[in-house]
Every structure is written in structure tokens, then in C-alpha cells.
Design an enzyme around this catalytic site. Structure first.
Site, mmCIF file in Angstrom:
data_model
loop_
_atom_site.group_PDB
_atom_site.id
_atom_site.type_symbol
_atom_site.label_atom_id
_atom_site.label_comp_id
_atom_site.label_asym_id
_atom_site.label_seq_id
_atom_site.Cartn_x
_atom_site.Cartn_y
_atom_site.Cartn_z
ATOM 1 N N LYS A 189 69.764 63.730 79.746
ATOM 2 C CA LYS A 189 69.181 62.394 79.724
ATOM 3 C C LYS A 189 67.783 62.320 79.123
ATOM 4 C CE LYS A 189 71.653 59.961 80.614
ATOM 5 N NZ LYS A 189 72.798 59.727 79.656
ATOM 6 N N THR A 190 67.414 63.298 78.340
ATOM 7 C CA THR A 190 66.063 63.269 77.772
ATOM 8 C C THR A 190 66.056 62.964 76.277
ATOM 9 O OG1 THR A 190 66.200 65.648 77.392
ATOM 10 C CG2 THR A 190 65.152 64.929 79.452
ATOM 11 N N THR A 214 68.655 64.598 74.241
ATOM 12 C CA THR A 214 69.240 65.792 73.613
ATOM 13 C C THR A 214 70.276 65.431 72.547
ATOM 14 O OG1 THR A 214 70.851 65.979 75.412
ATOM 15 C CG2 THR A 214 68.854 67.283 75.627
ATOM 16 N N THR A 215 71.045 64.367 72.814
ATOM 17 C CA THR A 215 72.080 63.985 71.837
ATOM 18 C C THR A 215 71.428 63.470 70.556
ATOM 19 O OG1 THR A 215 73.305 63.245 73.764
ATOM 20 C CG2 THR A 215 74.268 62.736 71.639
ATOM 21 N N SER A 267 67.698 57.464 84.663
ATOM 22 C CA SER A 267 68.703 57.443 83.605
ATOM 23 C C SER A 267 69.980 58.139 84.093
ATOM 24 C CB SER A 267 68.153 58.151 82.358
ATOM 25 O OG SER A 267 69.161 58.312 81.396
ATOM 26 N N LYS A 277 74.649 56.293 75.039
ATOM 27 C CA LYS A 277 73.282 56.775 74.805
ATOM 28 C C LYS A 277 72.399 55.583 74.449
ATOM 29 C CE LYS A 277 74.772 60.839 75.401
ATOM 30 N NZ LYS A 277 74.454 61.619 76.600
ATOM 31 N N GLY A 278 71.343 55.392 75.208
ATOM 32 C CA GLY A 278 70.484 54.220 75.020
ATOM 33 C C GLY A 278 71.115 53.016 75.686
ATOM 34 N N ARG A 279 71.440 53.170 76.950
ATOM 35 C CA ARG A 279 72.084 52.067 77.683
ATOM 36 C C ARG A 279 71.070 50.977 78.013
ATOM 37 N NH1 ARG A 279 74.864 56.401 80.599
ATOM 38 N NH2 ARG A 279 77.061 56.319 80.010
HETATM 39 P P1 A3P Z 1 69.368 56.137 78.365
HETATM 40 O O1 A3P Z 1 70.760 55.894 77.966
HETATM 41 O O2 A3P Z 1 69.142 56.217 79.818
HETATM 42 O O3 A3P Z 1 68.373 55.209 77.694
HETATM 43 P P2 A3P Z 1 70.861 62.662 76.457
HETATM 44 O O4 A3P Z 1 71.431 62.577 75.114
HETATM 45 O O5 A3P Z 1 70.032 63.911 76.655
HETATM 46 O O6 A3P Z 1 71.856 62.434 77.531
HETATM 47 O O7 A3P Z 1 69.784 61.500 76.579
HETATM 48 C C1 A3P Z 1 70.148 60.161 76.542
HETATM 49 C C2 A3P Z 1 68.877 59.389 76.335
HETATM 50 O O8 A3P Z 1 68.387 59.613 75.029
HETATM 51 C C3 A3P Z 1 69.062 57.908 76.442
HETATM 52 O O9 A3P Z 1 68.934 57.582 77.803
HETATM 53 C C4 A3P Z 1 67.947 57.376 75.535
HETATM 54 O O10 A3P Z 1 66.863 56.860 76.249
HETATM 55 C C5 A3P Z 1 67.424 58.610 74.796
HETATM 56 N N1 A3P Z 1 67.284 58.445 73.352
HETATM 57 C C6 A3P Z 1 66.245 58.921 72.632
HETATM 58 N N2 A3P Z 1 66.405 58.620 71.350
HETATM 59 C C7 A3P Z 1 67.572 57.941 71.233
HETATM 60 C C8 A3P Z 1 68.263 57.367 70.129
HETATM 61 N N3 A3P Z 1 67.775 57.431 68.904
HETATM 62 N N4 A3P Z 1 69.434 56.735 70.383
HETATM 63 C C9 A3P Z 1 69.925 56.669 71.630
HETATM 64 N N5 A3P Z 1 69.311 57.201 72.711
HETATM 65 C C10 A3P Z 1 68.155 57.845 72.530
#
Ligand code: A3P
Length: 567
Positions: free
Chosen positions: A297-298, A300-301, A395, A516-518
Site C-alpha cells: 500500500k505504499t 509498489t505497483t 489504505s 490502486k488509487g482508490r
Molecule cells: P490507495 O489505493 O490507498 O490510494 P501498492 O501498489 O503498494 O499496493 O500501493 C497502492 C497505493 O499506491 C495506492 O493506495 C496509491 O495511493 C499509491 N499510488 C502512488 N502512485 C500511484 C499511481 N500513479 N497510481 C495509482 N496509485 C498510486
């Protein structure tokens, strides 16, 4: 009463010198109850010697019930040379057929690979074939973790086969005459009488030695060495020696050394001997040069996605079972071995300029991971992405709600994070998953125990969200990838998504998926305050740690420290 038992087992390859062998066994039996040689056989060489040797073969077979037996390979071939498990099994079947035809018992569950090949480094095909053809449960090697220093040799269990450490006794195929012993016969005597061989038996509760039949012919150094050794041990120590059949012996070993059950895989190319018995069809270039370790949730994706746009950077093939991540070092997958791990990576076209990596976001906070990854990938670079741990926790909670986790749906975030000791277990489970990965300093410190600080990069996850291009430039410089890829042109802020996305041809954007980015409501202020308090000390520790290894503090950490100094 004697304080310890020592177990001594000898193993040999077959053919000739039968009488001396029998004589040795009988003599040793007067000193070590039930002492029994365990004889290896490669059936292809039956009756291929001189008349005298062929006669020896026949005598051995006639008295087969006096010994234990283990299969070598049919033609003494090294198993790692067989890539195809079926072909390898066919070879083993020939030896089994030989055993059945000659009434050699086939049920001892023990085998030895010629020249240590395939046992360690693990050739997965050997383990498969051994199990399928012979039902092997035990083997032994001198190579794990390395041949030298001999006192560090250990056992491990892989794919249901117990691998025992095998000792060296100073007798080899070329050491067959007393007066021609390397360095003089006094060297052998020194080793037996208080030297290396004596210490080996003294310091190892279980010793396995393997000698060759030539050591029972010629000057009969096998007989001389072991008889002298046993007498010396019995004269100068109160150890009681005993022999056990292989499976019992292995069970005893892992009872005594239960912490050794789990292997620690290393890079086969970092040890010349290992490299020599590593299949030519395999390459150590199929390992990642860097890891994105999380935490979850930081962002990574996003980093994974952005890096995959770089022409010199390649990620692993997705794993269908674990949300595309390999998750090798943290859980049960580790026991599948490095062959399994390497299958996730392509063979690089240029090993020095291609950068392969994998991202498994639960590596960061799983205790076993740094030790394991440093053993296999000591030169890898490690990237951790950190956001405010309070936001990370929230998150994760939202992530669980989105996945219809009943606990997350039935309790508020505040209820979860503040749950006391009386709360139901399920609440604690979710609480742990929300809070524990955010104890950044504890986790990071563990990584720094195994990797030099210059190989570890902490990425500011808040900056990544706001201005990814500059973060991606830092990452590239840290990794040393060339050419530098210009993310300023390759990324664009997407208003609808609210995040940075990849620019496609024609100006359209490709963003990360819905998960991602909810969109969810801001964290309530009580939770924010609770978590600021909860993480205060950990954040201070993190700042000290980062100062110590000379990395700039993430913006969110500076803000958090400032806020806490005012409150
Ligand atoms: P939220 O969905 O809570 O906002 P991970 O990939 O490690 O699980 O992290 C998911 C988080 O990546 C998302 O948490 C979002 O805040 C963050 N993030 C950072 N850059 C992003 C991007 N370009 N697109 C989507 N999410 C991003």
C-alpha cells in the site's frame, strides 16, 4: 553412564576386495554394535572388471544380506547432466532393475549422487526422479552450505528428502598406500589420533563417511583408519558409538538439529565447486538484480509499472497464484527451490546491462526475508517505499473493505486500530495487518543487518505520488541503469484518476487499475491522532536510522516529526 551417543556410518562404492571389507565390518562390529557398511552400486559396471574383480562382485552379491545397500546412478553419471526428469528416471530404473534381478534390497530409502551432483545446488529433477523410482527419503552431501570449512556443513530438507551433511575422512580413490599418503603417513595418523578426523567424530553427534573400495584393497587404509579411529575415540573419550539405518539416522539428525530443516539457498555461481555441478542448461543470470520489497500500500505497483516502461528493466513473469507477485522469499514458495524461482525470469540477452527485478510487497516486513534474499542475492539492490505509516494502515483497511472482508466492513477503522487485548482474534488479525508493516525502523534495521546501506534505497512514497518523474530518476541513478529514461515525458497526471499515469501514443493515458488509487473518505481525526501517537517513537527511530546511513528523510517523516515536537 555415558553422556552422548555418536552414530557412525560408512559408505562405499561396489566391486572387489570383498574379504577385507567383510573383515573390517566384523572387526568394527566388535567395537560398534551392529556396525554395517552401506554399499553403493552402479549396476552397469557389474562384471566389467578383471576375473578377480568379477569374482569379488559375485561374492559381494552372494553375501548381500550382510550389508545395507544404496543406489548410485546406473552408469555413475552425474544427475545434473540430465535436464529431462524422465530420462534421468529411466537411468535409475535400469539400476533398480539390476537390484531386483540380483536380490539387492531396494527399500532403505537412501541414495547418494555421484560426485555430489544435483543434491546441492539442488537439481530439482534429481529429487523428483529419486522419489518416483526409489522412494528416496535420505541422501547426504559434503557441499551444503559449502565443502569448507568442514565444520560448518549442515543438513536440510528439500521436497521431502532429508539431506544429511557428510564428513570427509581423508581417504580418497588415490590414497591407497600408507607410505604414499599425501604429506607422509604421519599425516593420516595425526588426523586419526586427536587431529581432524578425531575432532570430526568428537564434534558431530552424527558422522557419515564415504570411502572407496580401493581403500579396502591395497594397503587397506579403510580398515586401518576406522579401526584405529574407533579405538582412539573409545580410549580417550567416554563417547558410545552406534550405527543406525539411514532413515532412522536422518530422523535423529533433524530431531537434534531441528532448526536445520529449512534450507538457505545460495547463488550456485558464487562457489566454484557448486558452479561445476550446476546444470549447463541453467544460468545464474536468471536472478533479479534488485527487489522492490514493499511494504504493501505504499505505491509498489506504481514503481513496478513505471520501471517496466524502461527498456533495460525487466520484471518477472506474473505468478497467477499470488496476485502476480512471486512471493518467493517469504513463505512456502521458498521451499520449491531456486529452479522454481528462476523460471519466473527470462534469460537476459545481455546479463550486464539488463536489469531484472521482482516486486513482492510483503518482503519488507516478513522476518525471514532479508536473511534468505541476502543468501541468494547478496549483491542485489533493495528498494523500500515508505509513506506515512498511518496512511498506509488506513489504505490497507480500505483495501480489505474493498475486498469485502467482513471484519473491515463491520468495524470502523478506529475500532480496529485501537482494539484492546479483550477484542476478538479476527479484529487483532486485521489490526496487525494494518499496524505492523508500519513499524518501519524495526523492519529496515533487519534489512540493514544483511545488506550494506549502499545497497538499500528508501523511496519517499508521498513524493512518488506527487512527482513520480524525479523519484524515478533517483531510482535509476541508484540502480545504475542506463540510459536514463526520461519519465517527465513518459508520465502525465490524469485528472480523472487523480494519479500519474503512462502516456500512450496519441496522448491517451494508461493508469493503474481500479484497486490502486482508490477513492475513499479521509481518515477521521481520532484515528489520525491515535496513530500519530502509536508511531511516534518508531518514526523517531526511523529518522535516526536514515540519518545514520545518510539518506534524506522523506517529506512525510519530517512533517510528522515536526508535528509531534509541537504536540
Ligand atoms: P490507495 O489505493 O490507498 O490510494 P501498492 O501498489 O503498494 O499496493 O500501493 C497502492 C497505493 O499506491 C495506492 O493506495 C496509491 O495511493 C499509491 N499510488 C502512488 N502512485 C500511484 C499511481 N500513479 N497510481 C495509482 N496509485 C498510486
Amino acid at each position: 553412564m555415558l553422556p552422548w551417543c555418536r552414530t557412525l556410518v560408512c559408505m562405499m562404492a561396489s566391486s572387489g576386495s570383498f574379504l577385507a571389507l567383510m573383515n573390517t565390518q566384523n572387526k568394527l562390529r566388535t567395537l560398534v554394535p551392529n556396525f554395517t557398511f552401506n554399499l553403493g552400486f552402479s549396476g552397469k559396471f557389474y562384471h566389467t572388471g578383471t576375473d578377480e574383480e568379477d569374482e569379488g562382485d559375485d561374492m559381494l552379491l552372494k553375501h548381500r544380506k550382510e550389508f545395507w545397500w544404496f543406489p548410485h546412478m546406473w552408469s555413475h553419471m552425474q544427475p545434473h547432466l540430465f535436464h529431462n526428469v524422465t530420462v534421468l528416471a529411466e537411468q535409475m530404473k535400469l539400476n533398480k532393475q539390476f537390484a531386483l534381478e540380483h536380490g539387492i534390497p531396494t527399500d532403505l530409502g537412501y541414495a547418494v549422487a555421484p560426485h555430489h551432483s544435483g543434491v546441492y545446488p539442488v537439481h530439482a529433477q534429481l529429487y523428483e526422479a529419486w522419489k518416483a523410482v526409489w522412494g528416496i527419503q535420505v541422501t547426504s552431501t559434503e557441499e551444503y552450505p559449502h565443502l569448507r570449512p568442514a565444520r560448518y556443513r549442515r543438513g536440510f530438507i528439500h521436497n521431502g528428502i532429508m539431506v544429511l551433511p557428510r564428513q570427509t575422512c581423508g581417504l580418497f580413490t588415490h590414497t591407497i598406500f600408507y607410505n604414499e599418503y599425501p604429506g607422509g603417513s604421519k599425516e593420516l595418523d595425526k588426523s586419526i589420533r586427536g587431529g581432524e578426523l578425531f575432532l570430526t567424530v568428537l564434534l558431530n553427534p552424527i558422522s557419515i563417511f564415504m570411502t572407496h573400495l580401493s581403500n579396502y584393497g591395497n594397503d587397506r587404509l579403510g580398515l586401518y583408519t576406522f579401526e584405529s579411529l574407533v579405538k582412539f575415540v573409545q580410549c580417550w573419550t567416554n563417547l558410545r558409538l552406534q550405527t543406525l539405518p539411514p532413515i532412522q539416522l536422518a530422523k535423529k539428525y533433524f530431531e537434534i538439529f531441528s532448526q536445520e530443516k529449512n534450507p538457505l539457498w545460495q547463488n550456485p555461481c558464487d562457489d566454484k565447486r557448486h558452479k561445476d555441478i550446476w546444470s549447463k542448461e541453467k544460468t545464474c543470470d536468471r536472478l533479479p538484480k534488485f527487489l522492490i520489497v514493499g511494504p504493501q500500500k505504499t505505491g509498489t505497483t506504481a514503481v513496478h509499472f513505471f520501471l517496466s516502461m524502461h527498456p533495460a528493466v525487466t520484471s518477472n513473469f506474473p505468478s497467477p497464484s499470488t496476485y502476480e507477485e512471486i512471493q518467493f522469499f517469504n513463505g512456502l514458495n521458498y521451499h520449491k527451490g531456486i529452479d522454481w524461482y528462476m523460471e519466473f525470469f527470462p534469460i537476459p540477452s545481455n546479463a550486464s546491462t539488463d536489469f531484472m527485478f521482482e516486486k513482492s510487497a510483503n518482503y519488507f516486513d516478513t522476518e525471514v526475508v532479508p536473511r534468505r534474499s541476502a543468501a541468494l542475492l547478496p549483491r542485489a539492490k533493495i528498494i523500500a517505499i515508505l509513506i506515512n505509516p498511518a496512511d498506509r494502515a488506513y489504505s490497507w483497511y480500505q483495501h480489505q473493505r474493498a475486498h469485502n472482508d467482513p471484519v473491515a466492513l463491520n468495524y470502523t477503522f478506529y475500532q480496529i486500530i485501537s482494539a484492546g487485548p479483550q477484542a476478538p482474534q479476527e479484529l487483532h488479525n486485521l489490526q496487525n495487518r494494518c499496524l505492523n508493516p508500519g513499524l518501519y525502523s524495526t523492519h529496515l534495521e533487519r534489512w540493514l543487518m544483511y545488506y550494506p546501506s549502499g545497497q538499500v534505497l528508501v523511496v519517499d512514497g508521498q513524493e512518488l505520488r506527487q512527482s513520480p518523474a524525479s523519484i524515478m530518476e533517483n531510482i535509476q541513478r541508484f540502480l545504475g541503469v542506463t540510459p536514463l529514461f526520461n519519465y517527465t515525458q513518459a508520465l502525465k497526471f490524469d485528472e480523472a484518476k487523480g494519479f500519474w499515469c503512462q502516456v500512450l501514443e496519441g496522448g491517451k493515458t494508461k493508469c493503474l487499475g481500479k484497486s490502486k488509487g482508490r477513492k475513499y473518505p479521509d481518515m477521521d481525526s481520532s484515528s489520525r491522532m491515535f496513530l500519530a501517537d502509536f508511531y511516534r517513537e518508531h518514526n523517531i527511530e526511523l529518522s535516526k536510522l536514515m540519518n545514520k546511513f545518510g539518506q534524506p528523510l522523506p517529506t512525510w517523516l519530517r512533517e510528522e516529526l515536526q508535528n509531534s515536537s509541537w504536540s
